[in-house]
Design a protein around this motif. Sequence first.
Motif, PDB file in Angstrom:
ATOM      1  N   ALA A 102       0.824  -1.207   0.000  1.00  0.00           N
ATOM      2  CA  ALA A 102       0.000   0.000   0.000  1.00  0.00           C
ATOM      3  C   ALA A 102       0.859   1.260   0.000  1.00  0.00           C
ATOM      4  O   ALA A 102       0.564   2.225  -0.731  1.00  0.00           O
ATOM      5  N   GLU A 103       1.928   1.286   0.797  1.00  0.00           N
ATOM      6  CA  GLU A 103       2.773   2.485   0.828  1.00  0.00           C
ATOM      7  C   GLU A 103       3.465   2.703  -0.509  1.00  0.00           C
ATOM      8  O   GLU A 103       3.544   3.834  -1.010  1.00  0.00           O
ATOM      9  N   ASN A 104       3.983   1.637  -1.106  1.00  0.00           N
ATOM     10  CA  ASN A 104       4.593   1.778  -2.434  1.00  0.00           C
ATOM     11  C   ASN A 104       3.592   2.331  -3.441  1.00  0.00           C
ATOM     12  O   ASN A 104       3.914   3.222  -4.228  1.00  0.00           O
ATOM     13  N   LEU A 105       2.375   1.795  -3.422  1.00  0.00           N
ATOM     14  CA  LEU A 105       1.351   2.257  -4.362  1.00  0.00           C
ATOM     15  C   LEU A 105       1.022   3.729  -4.136  1.00  0.00           C
ATOM     16  O   LEU A 105       0.886   4.507  -5.092  1.00  0.00           O
ATOM     17  N   ALA A 106       0.878   4.124  -2.866  1.00  0.00           N
ATOM     18  CA  ALA A 106       0.562   5.519  -2.567  1.00  0.00           C
ATOM     19  C   ALA A 106       1.680   6.443  -3.037  1.00  0.00           C
ATOM     20  O   ALA A 106       1.429   7.525  -3.586  1.00  0.00           O
ATOM     21  N   ARG A 107       2.926   6.037  -2.843  1.00  0.00           N
ATOM     22  CA  ARG A 107       4.057   6.857  -3.292  1.00  0.00           C
ATOM     23  C   ARG A 107       4.121   6.936  -4.812  1.00  0.00           C
ATOM     24  O   ARG A 107       4.680   7.890  -5.367  1.00  0.00           O
ATOM     25  N   LEU A 108       3.542   5.947  -5.489  1.00  0.00           N
ATOM     26  CA  LEU A 108       3.463   5.975  -6.953  1.00  0.00           C
ATOM     27  C   LEU A 108       2.259   6.771  -7.446  1.00  0.00           C
ATOM     28  O   LEU A 108       2.010   6.836  -8.650  1.00  0.00           O
ATOM     29  N   GLY A 109       1.517   7.365  -6.526  1.00  0.00           N
ATOM     30  CA  GLY A 109       0.399   8.219  -6.909  1.00  0.00           C
ATOM     31  C   GLY A 109      -0.908   7.499  -7.131  1.00  0.00           C
ATOM     32  O   GLY A 109      -1.847   8.069  -7.693  1.00  0.00           O
ATOM     33  N   THR A 110      -1.012   6.259  -6.681  1.00  0.00           N
ATOM     34  CA  THR A 110      -2.225   5.466  -6.864  1.00  0.00           C
ATOM     35  C   THR A 110      -3.165   5.669  -5.682  1.00  0.00           C
ATOM     36  O   THR A 110      -2.728   5.579  -4.533  1.00  0.00           O
ATOM     37  N   PRO A 111      -4.470   5.926  -5.914  1.00  0.00           N
ATOM     38  CA  PRO A 111      -5.400   5.943  -4.788  1.00  0.00           C
ATOM     39  C   PRO A 111      -5.423   4.564  -4.128  1.00  0.00           C
ATOM     40  O   PRO A 111      -5.644   3.553  -4.800  1.00  0.00           O
ATOM     41  N   THR A 112      -5.157   4.538  -2.835  1.00  0.00           N
ATOM     42  CA  THR A 112      -4.911   3.270  -2.137  1.00  0.00           C
ATOM     43  C   THR A 112      -5.643   3.244  -0.812  1.00  0.00           C
ATOM     44  O   THR A 112      -5.663   4.235  -0.081  1.00  0.00           O
ATOM     45  N   ALA A 113      -6.236   2.098  -0.505  1.00  0.00           N
ATOM     46  CA  ALA A 113      -6.874   1.881   0.794  1.00  0.00           C
ATOM     47  C   ALA A 113      -6.277   0.626   1.417  1.00  0.00           C
ATOM     48  O   ALA A 113      -5.842  -0.288   0.709  1.00  0.00           O
ATOM     49  N   LEU A 114      -6.253   0.593   2.742  1.00  0.00           N
ATOM     50  CA  LEU A 114      -5.668  -0.527   3.479  1.00  0.00           C
ATOM     51  C   LEU A 114      -6.674  -1.072   4.480  1.00  0.00           C
ATOM     52  O   LEU A 114      -7.155  -0.353   5.343  1.00  0.00           O
ATOM     53  N   ILE A 115      -6.986  -2.358   4.326  1.00  0.00           N
ATOM     54  CA  ILE A 115      -7.818  -3.075   5.299  1.00  0.00           C
ATOM     55  C   ILE A 115      -6.880  -4.009   6.056  1.00  0.00           C
ATOM     56  O   ILE A 115      -6.332  -4.956   5.481  1.00  0.00           O
ATOM     57  N   THR A 116      -6.675  -3.725   7.329  1.00  0.00           N
ATOM     58  CA  THR A 116      -5.699  -4.447   8.129  1.00  0.00           C
ATOM     59  C   THR A 116      -6.180  -4.510   9.557  1.00  0.00           C
ATOM     60  O   THR A 116      -7.213  -3.922   9.903  1.00  0.00           O
ATOM     61  N   ALA A 117      -5.451  -5.228  10.405  1.00  0.00           N
ATOM     62  CA  ALA A 117      -5.782  -5.315  11.825  1.00  0.00           C
ATOM     63  C   ALA A 117      -4.609  -4.807  12.646  1.00  0.00           C
ATOM     64  O   ALA A 117      -3.465  -5.220  12.424  1.00  0.00           O
ATOM     65  N   GLU A 133      -0.547   9.627   6.609  1.00  0.00           N
ATOM     66  CA  GLU A 133       0.353  10.684   6.159  1.00  0.00           C
ATOM     67  C   GLU A 133       0.888  10.393   4.758  1.00  0.00           C
ATOM     68  O   GLU A 133       1.159  11.319   3.980  1.00  0.00           O
ATOM     69  N   THR A 134       1.017   9.115   4.429  1.00  0.00           N
ATOM     70  CA  THR A 134       1.497   8.721   3.102  1.00  0.00           C
ATOM     71  C   THR A 134       0.407   8.831   2.050  1.00  0.00           C
ATOM     72  O   THR A 134       0.698   8.793   0.851  1.00  0.00           O
ATOM     73  N   GLY A 135      -0.839   8.973   2.483  1.00  0.00           N
ATOM     74  CA  GLY A 135      -1.946   9.099   1.546  1.00  0.00           C
ATOM     75  C   GLY A 135      -2.806   7.865   1.429  1.00  0.00           C
ATOM     76  O   GLY A 135      -3.619   7.748   0.515  1.00  0.00           O
ATOM     77  N   ILE A 136      -2.651   6.921   2.371  1.00  0.00           N
ATOM     78  CA  ILE A 136      -3.416   5.671   2.346  1.00  0.00           C
ATOM     79  C   ILE A 136      -4.694   5.859   3.162  1.00  0.00           C
ATOM     80  O   ILE A 136      -4.661   6.379   4.278  1.00  0.00           O
ATOM     81  N   ASP A 137      -5.806   5.404   2.617  1.00  0.00           N
ATOM     82  CA  ASP A 137      -7.094   5.441   3.313  1.00  0.00           C
ATOM     83  C   ASP A 137      -7.146   4.258   4.281  1.00  0.00           C
ATOM     84  O   ASP A 137      -7.150   3.098   3.859  1.00  0.00           O
ATOM     85  N   THR A 138      -7.178   4.539   5.578  1.00  0.00           N
ATOM     86  CA  THR A 138      -7.178   3.470   6.578  1.00  0.00           C
ATOM     87  C   THR A 138      -8.518   3.328   7.295  1.00  0.00           C
ATOM     88  O   THR A 138      -8.605   2.649   8.322  1.00  0.00           O
ATOM     89  N   ARG A 139      -9.571   3.933   6.748  1.00  0.00           N
ATOM     90  CA  ARG A 139     -10.854   3.886   7.452  1.00  0.00           C
ATOM     91  C   ARG A 139     -11.424   2.478   7.553  1.00  0.00           C
ATOM     92  O   ARG A 139     -12.276   2.202   8.405  1.00  0.00           O
TER      93      ARG A 139
END
Length: 372
Positions: A102-117, A133-139
């Motif tokens: 997800a962080e790599n994708l966000a740094r490449l300018g891709t809209p990215t969301a993360l579903i994690t625990a 802060e990196t631009g990843i949607d963590t909601r």
Amino acid sequence: MTDLPKKEQLYELIRANPFISQQDLATQLGLSRSAVANYIATLVRERRILGRAYVLPDQRPVVCIGASNLDRKLRSIDRLVLGTSNPASQDESFGGVARNIAENLARLGTPTALITAVGNDASGGALLAHAEETGIDTRGALRLDGASSGTYTAVLGHDGDMVVALADMALNDRLSPAFLATRQQQRAGAALVVADLNLPIESVAALLDDAARDGVPLVLVAASEPKMARLPHSLRGLRLLILNEGELAARVGRTLDSDAAIGAACLELQRQGAQDLIVTRGARGVMHTSPAGMMHLEAPRVEVVDVTGAGDAFAAAVCWSLHKDGDDAADLGLACRRGLQLSAMTIGCAQTVCPTLDAGHLESLINASELD
């Protein structure tokens, strides 16, 4: 915004928060729930939003599902001697296969969301804050009280190669099919879903079923040889499986001692339902399936600083390529070349995710390599 018609005000609220509830929309706009529902139905018919979850057509993200954890790397200062104490340097960073991708994708300018625990502890808060802060949607993340966030500790030799790693990833077992069902709207609105095999086998099976039903491309990324047991027998619905030689051998239950053996193993998994496979081979590059058979690409030469995160960087660049070019038109060979370049960039820096990464830098490296 108050001068805008109600429908446009509603649209702007959705743009600001795609997960806003109809009740919140109604309260903020002074409308009834039925009036909000009518406006939403109109926006769907106009294709300005894509149905439930209010996903905007130009903002369909890559949704990454799986592990986030605190990475600890201990690097031996001299040649490692087993059975005794070794002088070492220590570094801590944020890791986890899905989080790294997800962080790599966000740094490449891709809209990215993360579903994690994550645990509702300091480490979990820091993990999610850094991602945001990196631009990843963590909601969509699962925050658990009374639980410790995951950890991954790698012991590296003085040359940067991994000697052994220890992972406390039990928290990912809470990413159950029942929990993933609560994030179904978010997943259905994705351009691409990427999941790692830290998930329970039942959850992986549910993602495969959803991909086959909903048509959202699914990429699975292996996490280790033991966790290949979490890959269901039927791979129907799987767009792409990314794994290394050892993980492929663990799946088919035999030694793979030649390119032909790797090709035969890939064909076996395709018969189980996988559309394509990419097999990473470290310094020997990658092999990938294609309509013309197995293809091989060499890895660029690189001075090793730290191999941690290189495989996740490769997977991220492949997924970036699928998202960027559109899955139907995507060239898997080009995706692998992008992956190899990003992997080399990551190996050549001390961080798990290269901090200087951006799409322009990666494309310039690819263009330069093609001129060599």
